[in-house]
Design a protein around this motif. Structure first.
Motif, PDB file in Angstrom:
ATOM      1  N   ALA A  84       0.798  -1.225   0.000  1.00  0.00           N
ATOM      2  CA  ALA A  84       0.000   0.000   0.000  1.00  0.00           C
ATOM      3  C   ALA A  84       0.830   1.275   0.000  1.00  0.00           C
ATOM      4  O   ALA A  84       0.390   2.306  -0.510  1.00  0.00           O
ATOM      5  N   ASN A  85       2.043   1.236   0.587  1.00  0.00           N
ATOM      6  CA  ASN A  85       2.811   2.464   0.760  1.00  0.00           C
ATOM      7  C   ASN A  85       4.283   2.094   0.953  1.00  0.00           C
ATOM      8  O   ASN A  85       4.582   1.077   1.590  1.00  0.00           O
ATOM      9  N   HIS A 131      -0.185   9.462   3.198  1.00  0.00           N
ATOM     10  CA  HIS A 131      -1.050   8.541   2.457  1.00  0.00           C
ATOM     11  C   HIS A 131      -1.456   9.079   1.088  1.00  0.00           C
ATOM     12  O   HIS A 131      -2.296   8.470   0.412  1.00  0.00           O
ATOM     13  N   GLU A 155      -1.018   6.427  -1.637  1.00  0.00           N
ATOM     14  CA  GLU A 155      -1.506   5.090  -1.338  1.00  0.00           C
ATOM     15  C   GLU A 155      -1.826   4.363  -2.651  1.00  0.00           C
ATOM     16  O   GLU A 155      -2.626   4.852  -3.455  1.00  0.00           O
TER      17      GLU A 155
END
Length: 438
Positions: free
Chosen positions: A88-89, A295, A298
């Motif tokens: 995701a990151n 984020h 993301e």
């Protein structure tokens, strides 16, 4: 028809005990719905949602206009799932960031650079910051006829919910009316050399008057300020190239969100390279701390955005939204007129972004009559804080909605004849979001 929501009512109580306002967005608060008819959603599919009591609804204004392709859109969900399984990151940019930026700039060719974030407020405030840095000026001029630009102080200080905002900050925001070039020029002239930017939606419920956006572009150039289009709503709903592409007027900066992610958290700040680079690493000017969010990149949200843009451009989604909206507007106007309330239940706006007005006997906006109308919609199986369509709606959904509206209009007529909507409210009236006291 009565509809029982005991589980939703208990869930609302628990939400209020833990979350200020009982929701994470004021427009989703239970004060926006008739008393005891504020469903808590369990799940959705396409243009339908189900509450925790098992009731099914045809849904409009999905996710505050964000879910324009419908819930659990296969192409979008599959794209997000693929990236979730890949991480995701990361500590460095993902290749998904490059793909998303490429797709965005192909889709909105009037923009030269783009930076992604998670919500519209951050993107729009970043645009204001760039404008102030580029011009060396403090004043922000906002269109007073547009409802919302940001949760940040420079805008919220101008609303009825200004508690906590110092007067010194509020005083740095001025306003101009939509569609009125002479009034805007007076504002710029009276504040000569002080206005950093003009912030507005290129279009909302009204189409821009002939020559207005071109004239605004010329005023911004003449007075040396930055022209910012908030495309949170118009972006993709008006056309796949945004309002700027549809109307042929290029702003210096623009902000996108809502439809961009089909419910996933992603927004974008886009615009001219010379301005955007002030927040980059290739400038000789003082650096602007632009958007730097943990984020913001993301991976699954950006993958969803790519799939959304591909779907819009390949499937002609904007045209479908307009066609569905035209069908709905025509049907509502017909049944409202038949019930004798055509001047009281009024559908407004672009076909892809319809809202409704509920007017009293004197044809003034009424929260009481809005409550009556919403109660009839909800009990009829239509969750409609607006009539903003998603492309997942079928023609049968639209026709069923018109049937429910028809029954609502008959009750509306009874209330007008009695000169008292109270017997049909079922409790306290719904309330506007922006108000000073609860």
């Amino acid at each position: 028809m009565t509809r029982q929501l005991p589980k939703s009512m208990r869930a609302n109580e628990r939400l209020h005990a833990m979350i200020p306002g009982g929701a994470h967005t004021y427009a989703k608060g239970d004060d926006q719905y008739p008393e005891n008819l504020a469903p808590v959603i369990s799940h959705g599919l396409g243009a339908h949602v189900w509450d925790v009591d098992g009731n099914e609804y045809i849904e409009y204004g999905s996710g505050l206009r964000a879910v324009s392709l419908g819930h659990v859109h296969p192409r979008v969900s599959e794209a997000a799932h693929r990236e979730i399984d890949r991480g995701a990151n990361f500590a460095r940019p993902s290749i998904v960031e490059e793909r998303a930026a490429t797709k965005f700039l192909e889709t909105v060719p009037t923009a030269e650079m783009v930076k992604f974030a998670k919500n519209g407020s951050d993107a729009t405030t970043a645009a204001v910051k760039l404008a102030r840095a580029a011009t060396g000026r403090e004043l922000v001029a906002i269109c007073r006829d547009h409802a919302f630009f940001s949760i940040d102080d420079w805008f919220i200080g101008t609303t009825a919910m200004s508690a906590g905002i110092p007067d010194g900050i509020t005083g740095l925001t001025v306003s101009f009316p939509y569609g009125d070039l002479p009034a805007t020029e007076r504002l710029l002239r009276e504040n000569a050399g002080r206005v950093a930017c003009l912030v507005l939606e290129a279009s909302t419920q009204l189409e821009p008057p002939a020559g207005y956006l071109v004239g605004l572009r010329e005023l911004a150039d003449r007075y040396g300020c930055v022209l910012i289009f908030d495309e949170m709503i118009t972006g993709f709903r008006w056309s796949e190239t945004g309002a700027q592409g549809l109307y042929g007027v290029t702003p210096d900066l623009s902000t996108f969100g809502k439809a961009l992610g089909n419910g996933f958290a992603v927004s974008a700040l886009a615009g001219k390279r010379e301005l955007m680079e002030l927040g980059g690493l290739r400038t000789t000017e003082d650096r602007v701390f632009l958007l730097s969010t943990t984020h913001g990149a993301e991976t699954h949200s950006l993958a969803a955005a790519i799939a959304v843009m591909e779907t819009y451009t390949e499937e002609g989604i904007a045209a479908r939204l307009h066609a569905l909206g035209d069908r709905l507007a025509a049907g509502v106007r017909e049944v409202a007129a038949s019930a004798g309330v055509g001047e009281h239940v009024v559908v407004r706006g672009r076909a892809s972004n319809l809202v409704f007005a509920t007017l009293d006997a004197e044809k003034k906006p009424s929260q009481d009559y809005r409550t009556l109308f919403l109660r009839q919609l909800v009990t009829g199986g239509v969750l409609g804080p607006s009539f903003v369509v998603s492309s997942a709606l079928s023609e049968e959904d639209i026709d069923r909605t018109v049937e429910v509206v028809s029954q609502a209009c008959l009750v509306y007529r009874k209330a007008l004849d009695a000169d008292d909507p109270a017997p049909w409210l079922g409790g306290r009236p719904v309330k506007p979001v922006f108000r000073r006291r609860v």
